[in-house]
Design a protein around this motif. Structure first.
Motif, short mmCIF file in Angstrom:
data_model
loop_
_atom_site.label_atom_id
_atom_site.label_comp_id
_atom_site.label_asym_id
_atom_site.label_seq_id
_atom_site.Cartn_x
_atom_site.Cartn_y
_atom_site.Cartn_z
N ARG A 145 0.84 -1.19 0.00
CA ARG A 145 0.00 0.00 0.00
C ARG A 145 0.88 1.25 0.00
NH1 ARG A 145 -0.54 -4.63 1.66
NH2 ARG A 145 -0.46 -4.10 3.87
N ALA A 168 0.42 5.26 0.22
CA ALA A 168 -0.55 6.31 0.51
C ALA A 168 -0.10 7.62 -0.11
CB ALA A 168 -0.71 6.48 2.02
N SER A 203 -1.09 11.71 -0.07
CA SER A 203 -1.85 12.80 0.55
C SER A 203 -1.48 14.09 -0.16
CB SER A 203 -1.52 12.88 2.05
OG SER A 203 -2.24 13.94 2.66
N VAL A 258 -3.39 4.31 -2.23
CA VAL A 258 -4.30 4.70 -1.15
C VAL A 258 -4.38 6.22 -1.14
CG1 VAL A 258 -4.84 4.56 1.30
CG2 VAL A 258 -3.62 2.67 0.19
N LEU A 314 -5.46 9.70 0.07
CA LEU A 314 -5.98 10.20 1.34
C LEU A 314 -6.38 11.67 1.21
CD1 LEU A 314 -3.36 8.71 3.83
CD2 LEU A 314 -5.61 7.78 3.24
N ALA A 346 -5.56 5.97 9.38
CA ALA A 346 -5.68 5.42 8.02
C ALA A 346 -4.44 4.62 7.65
CB ALA A 346 -5.90 6.56 7.02
N LEU A 347 -3.25 5.16 7.92
CA LEU A 347 -2.01 4.47 7.58
C LEU A 347 -1.86 3.18 8.37
CD1 LEU A 347 0.48 7.50 7.50
CD2 LEU A 347 -0.65 6.42 5.56
N VAL A 398 0.44 0.78 5.85
CA VAL A 398 1.12 1.49 4.76
C VAL A 398 2.61 1.59 5.06
CG1 VAL A 398 1.37 3.76 3.68
CG2 VAL A 398 -0.91 2.78 4.03
N LEU A 437 4.48 6.73 2.40
CA LEU A 437 3.54 7.85 2.37
C LEU A 437 4.16 8.96 1.53
CD1 LEU A 437 1.15 9.67 3.35
CD2 LEU A 437 2.58 10.22 5.36
#
Length: 646
Positions: free
Chosen positions: A113, A115, A117, A139, A141, A153-154, A159, A162
């Protein structure tokens, strides 16, 4: 024990019987319909299809990104032109290959995964294809998450990587974003270390930082070179795509399969408990392509898309729809800004504009400002004709204004939810005007719809009768991540073995298969035993010339159990009056009282639908996709009524 031939014959007979049953249902007066079988579903993966698009439209623009400048801080002033980044399909392909190789060097492999952002920026678009090409799981966010939401969430998805911006852009506030230093410090307490260590997200190995501080001179983010735990995004782009061997295609650790999860979307949060929906290649690729086909997208289109890329609206209705047709999509600002949206549409002479009702309302309000309108390129909006409105119901008065003021005569309505990838119903430009304003259209291709009785999902209601809408077909999510219990509540097999997603939306279907959403089942107001649909009142309020936006919720009442409470926002320049307050010297056209609001609803509808309580508000709590969070409004109403009676 039956032999293979007998077993095969039984399976064939059973399948034929089920098909006959469904045909009978589809031609009866029951609320059941199956969408068209054409065009056929794509059976390839997203990277495979993208490679075909690149080979056909490689030198054409795929995506345009407009970066805010300090000039955007005032919508009526323009002291300098914002920077724009244009990626052709070949650029997007080559840059995502480079980034995929760099992510692999960070340890990203198939199934991991990743993420993201970020707002609507070029890095987000490139990452989308880089992650999918690796076979990893994107993922996306909401970049406005606070430290607790981000960590939760992470952690939930374990995850490992990020990607986040130094500053989170905020809607309506260009260049005045939120520094993410405190958030990152909460996630990784020692940012000066050369290693990422997070007690709240133990799986986290790398945090990649996109430096957008030049667009946010007042954010106060510290010098990036002092934060050794963070990996600069710029370091992942090792060299120019035109010369680097890393721009070659990347081979995933194992072959990609269309049914594999490649995207996990958190539900948008109209309730307080968002869920993590798993979507695969087949879901996203086909939904985007079928949306494009129904709305009539073609390679010559230039679509302006303000909705966020981290939401299905921006990523599937927007990016995937254009990427499956060779069209160009433009993201006017990292976070929604009505001025940037209109400027981008005019500068590109765009053919289409997307949005949710709140976005469209803000754009129309700004366009009505002569000082702003005069600064748009002359005739820049004259090519607009296509568009998508989604996220919530679109009142007829707003639809009419969008046609009259912006020329969106072929505007279509999309309905869906994250769990259905997302669109299951959609109008078409050729639908009659009354159906395009009062319904969300008909079933999409390869999609089945039914409306079942409240409390009895085994009973399909007659057409014209309200019930809960359920959806079936290729577009259903695989489930919620590591949450079998909630998956089983929403994804249910019927007696024929077909899997259905129960939407929680109340709807009715007419004789031609058009679906009208009458409201959320849990938002239904029960006043003295009588059901009241908030949407009906909201549409009536939207017709008032001084009302910009309205939302209706149920408010506790000792006598009736629940009564109607209306939150109302007025147009700029309109004075709001309390009950009994007199409009002194301002003139009737510039003021609106709570009693006038009640009187308007009484004239439009019936007495029992008149709001007992009217609450003035400047803005509404909303999800990133523009949906009003009614559970928050109900809480606000409780607080206000603790000290107020009106």
């Amino acid at each position: 024990m039956a032999g293979p031939a007998i077993s095969g014959a039984l399976r064939g007979w059973t399948g034929s019987r089920l098909m006959m049953q469904r045909r009978c249902i589809a031609t009866s007066d029951l609320s059941y319909v199956e969408g068209p079988k054409e065009p056929p579903l794509l059976t390839c993966t997203i990277p495979e299809h993208f490679a075909e698009i690149v080979s056909q439209y490689g030198d054409q623009p795929a995506a345009v990104f407009r970066s805010p400048t300090t000039a955007d801080m005032s919508p009526t002033l323009t002291s300098s032109r914002p920077e724009t980044t244009t990626l052709t399909y070949e650029d997007l392909d080559a840059q995502s290959n480079i980034l995929a190789h760099s992510l692999r060097s960070l340890g990203v492999k198939k199934g991991d995964r990743v993420a993201v952002s970020l707002g609507n920026v070029a890095e987000h678009a490139v990452l989308t294809y880089a992650v999918v090409k690796l076979g990893a799981i994107l993922v996306p966010l909401n970049p406005t998450f606070n430290a607790h939401q981000l960590s939760a969430a992470l952690s939930r998805l374990s995850v490992e990587v990020l990607v986040i911006a130094a500053v989170t852009d905020l809607a309506y506030k260009p260049c005045r974003g939120r520094s993410n230093y405190d958030l990152l410090s909460a996630l990784v307490p020692d940012l000066s270390s050369s290693k990422v260590e997070s007690s709240t997200v133990p799986a986290l190995k790398s945090v990649v930082l996109v430096d957008n501080t030049p667009s946010h001179p007042l954010a106060g983010f510290p010098p990036i070179q002092d934060l050794r735990a963070l990996t600069p995004y710029s370091s992942l782009r090792l060299s120019s795509p035109s010369t680097s061997s890393l721009s070659r295609s990347i081979i995933p650790d194992a072959p990609l399969v269309p049914a594999e999860t490649i995207n996990i979307q958190f539900t948008s949060g109209t309730t307080s408990m968002p869920k993590a929906a798993m979507l695969n290649h087949t879901n996203i690729l086909n939904n985007g392509r079928l949306i494009a086909a129904r709305m009539g997208l073609d390679p010559s289109d230039r679509i302006v898309c303000p909705p966020p890329l981290f939401h299905c609206f921006g990523s599937v209705l927007g990016f995937m729809a254009t990427a499956t047709t060779g069209a160009c999509i433009a993201f006017p600002s990292p976070a929604f800004d009505p001025a940037a949206s209109l400027h981008t549409a005019a500068e590109l002479r765009a053919t289409g504009l997307y949005g949710v009702p709140t976005m469209f309302a803000a754009e129309l309000e700004l366009l009505a400002n002569p000082a702003f309108a005069a600064r748009l390129p002359p005739g820049g909006l004259s090519n607009l004709r296509k568009g998508i409105a989604a996220g919530s119901s679109v009142p007829e008065p707003l639809m009419r204004k969008l046609r009259e003021k912006l020329g969106l005569r072929d505007l279509v309505i999309c309905y869906g939810m994250t769990e259905t990838s997302p669109v299951s119903c959609m109008t078409a430009p050729t639908d009659p005007d009354d159906r395009r304003t009062s319904t969300v259209g008909r079933a999409m291709p390869h999609t089945a719809l039914k409306i079942v009785a409240p409390g009895d999902r085994s009973r399909i209601v007659p057409r014209g009768t309200c019930g809960e809408l359920a959806v079936s077909g290729y577009l259903l999510m695989k489930g919620y991540w590591n949450d079998e219990a909630r998956t089983g509540e929403d994804l249910v097999r019927d007696q024929d073995g077909r899997l259905w997603m129960y939407t929680g939306d109340e709807a009715r279907m007419d004789r031609d298969g058009f679906v009208e959403i009458t409201g959320r089942i849990k938002d239904l107001i029960i006043r003295g035993g009588e059901n009241i649909h908030p949407l009906e009142i909201e549409i009536a309020l939207a017709r008032h010339p001084r009302v910009r936006e309205a939302s209706v919720v149920g408010v506790h009442d000792e006598r009736y159990g629940e009564v109607v409470g209306a939150f109302v926002a007025v147009h700029s320049g309109v004075q709001t009056l309390e009950d009994g307050e007199v409009d002194v010297g301002r003139g009737k056209a510039e003021a609106l009282s709570k009693d006038e609001v009640r009187g308007w609803v009484r004239e439009q509808l019936s007495g029992h639908l008149v709001p007992k309580y009217v609450f003035w508000t400047d803005e509404f709590p909303k999800t990133a996709s523009g949906k009003i969070q009614k559970f928050k409004l109900r809480d606000v109403a409780k607080e206000l009524l603790g000290t107020a009676t009106k």
